[in-house]
Design a protein around this motif. Structure first.
Motif, short mmCIF file in Angstrom:
data_model
loop_
_atom_site.label_atom_id
_atom_site.label_comp_id
_atom_site.label_asym_id
_atom_site.label_seq_id
_atom_site.Cartn_x
_atom_site.Cartn_y
_atom_site.Cartn_z
N ASP A 1 3.72 9.98 1.74
CA ASP A 1 5.14 10.33 1.88
C ASP A 1 6.04 9.49 0.97
O ASP A 1 7.27 9.57 1.05
N GLY A 2 5.42 8.67 0.10
CA GLY A 2 6.20 7.85 -0.82
C GLY A 2 6.56 6.48 -0.29
O GLY A 2 7.07 5.64 -1.03
N SER A 3 6.28 6.22 0.98
CA SER A 3 6.58 4.91 1.56
C SER A 3 5.51 3.89 1.19
O SER A 3 4.41 4.26 0.76
N MET A 4 5.84 2.60 1.35
CA MET A 4 4.90 1.52 1.07
C MET A 4 4.93 0.52 2.21
O MET A 4 6.00 0.19 2.73
N VAL B 1 -9.29 4.19 -5.65
CA VAL B 1 -9.70 4.21 -4.25
C VAL B 1 -8.51 3.79 -3.40
O VAL B 1 -7.58 3.14 -3.88
N GLU B 2 -8.52 4.15 -2.16
CA GLU B 2 -7.42 3.81 -1.27
C GLU B 2 -7.44 2.32 -0.93
O GLU B 2 -8.47 1.66 -1.00
N SER C 1 0.60 7.66 -5.63
CA SER C 1 0.77 8.93 -4.94
C SER C 1 -0.38 9.17 -3.96
O SER C 1 -1.53 9.31 -4.37
N GLY C 2 -0.03 9.21 -2.70
CA GLY C 2 -1.04 9.47 -1.68
C GLY C 2 -2.08 8.38 -1.55
O GLY C 2 -3.06 8.54 -0.84
N GLY C 3 -1.88 7.25 -2.26
CA GLY C 3 -2.84 6.15 -2.19
C GLY C 3 -4.08 6.38 -3.02
O GLY C 3 -4.97 5.54 -3.06
N ILE D 1 0.84 -1.19 0.00
CA ILE D 1 0.00 0.00 0.00
C ILE D 1 0.88 1.25 0.00
O ILE D 1 1.77 1.40 0.84
N GLY D 2 0.64 2.14 -0.98
CA GLY D 2 1.40 3.38 -1.08
C GLY D 2 0.84 4.46 -0.17
O GLY D 2 -0.37 4.53 0.06
#
Length: 219
Positions: A93-96, A186-187, A153-155, A89-90
Motif C-alpha cells: 500500500d506504499g507504507s513503510m 526478496v521480501e 513496491s509490494g516489498g 520495510i516497504g
C-alpha cells in the motif's frame, strides 16, 4: 552392631535429596535453553562488507598516496524517513514500517556514503579526504549525491534513483548525472540490504566514469 530404623531413615532421606538434586540438574539446561530461544538478538547489516578495498579514508595522506587521485565523498542526502539506522520495510500500500529485528550499523545515509566511497577508492585508486579536517583548498574531486527515489513496491520490487555531481575543487569544473536501478528482490530486510548494495555499487561505477572525465579536463 545394631542397625535400627534411624539408618534406614537416613538412607531414605539421602535418596530423596539425590533425587531432587538430579531433577534440578536435568531441569537447569532445559531452562537455559528456553531463555536462549526466547531472547532474539538484533541483526545488524552494513553496505560495506562486500567491498574489498584497503581502508584509505582515514583522513591522512601519506607519501605513498601523493600521486593518488584525491576525492571527497559528501554525506548522501535522503528522505527524512530513511535518515535512520532502522531498516524500513516497504508494503504494497506504499507504507513503510521499521523491521523488528534488523538494523543498519549506521544511519542509511552514512552506510551509502561509506559504500560509495570505498568502491570509488577501489575503482580509481583514490584517497577520500572527507574525514580530513585540514583539507582546505586541496585539489580534489568532490562528490555529492541525493537518493531521490527509493521505492519498494509490494516489498518485492525495488526502484531507486540517485542524482549525483562530481565537482573539481577549487577549479569548479563539474559533471552531473543520474543512476537508476530496478530489480526484483526478496521480501524483508535481506531484500533491502541487497537492493542498496547494488544501488551503491552502480552509483560508484557511474561516478567513477565522470570522475575520470573531470580529472582529464584538469590535466
Amino acid at each position: 552392631m545394631e542397625y535400627g530404623p534411624d539408618r534406614h531413615q537416613h538412607h531414605a532421606l539421602g535418596a530423596r535429596r539425590m533425587s531432587k538434586l538430579l531433577c534440578l540438574l536435568i531441569a537447569l539446561p532445559v531452562a537455559i535453553g528456553l531463555v536462549a530461544c526466547s531472547s532474539t538478538g538484533m541483526r545488524y547489516h552494513t553496505l560495506t562488507n562486500y567491498v574489498n578495498v584497503d581502508m584509505k579514508n582515514s583522513g591522512h595522506i601519506t607519501s605513498r598516496d601523493s600521486d593518488a587521485l584525491l576525492i571527497e565523498v559528501l554525506p548522501i542526502r535522503t528522505a527524512e524517513a530513511l535518515n535512520t539506522s532502522r531498516i524500513m520495510i516497504g508494503h504494497g500500500d506504499g507504507s513503510m514500517t521499521p523491521a523488528s529485528a534488523d538494523r543498519w550499523t549506521a544511519p542509511l545515509p552514512d552506510e551509502l556514503r561509506a559504500a560509495i566511497s570505498l568502491a570509488l577508492q577501489q575503482r580509481l585508486d583514490a584517497v577520500d579526504l572527507y574525514y580530513q579536517s585540514d583539507k582546505g583548498k586541496a585539489r580534489r574531486l568532490q562528490i555529492a549525491a541525493t537518493l531521490s527515489k527509493s521505492d519498494f513496491s509490494g516489498g518485492r520490487r525495488f526502484s531507486g534513483i540517485v542524482e549525483w555531481e562530481v565537482k573539481a575543487i577549487p577549479e569548479d569544473e563539474s559533471i552531473v548525472g543520474r543512476t537508476s536501478l530496478n530489480l526484483d528482490i526478496v521480501e524483508g530486510a535481506e531484500g533491502q540490504v541487497i537492493a542498496f548494495q547494488k544501488l551503491s555499487s552502480s552509483v560508484a561505477a557511474d561516478v567513477a566514469v565522470a570522475a575520470r572525465a573531470v580529472a582529464a579536463i584538469l590535466k
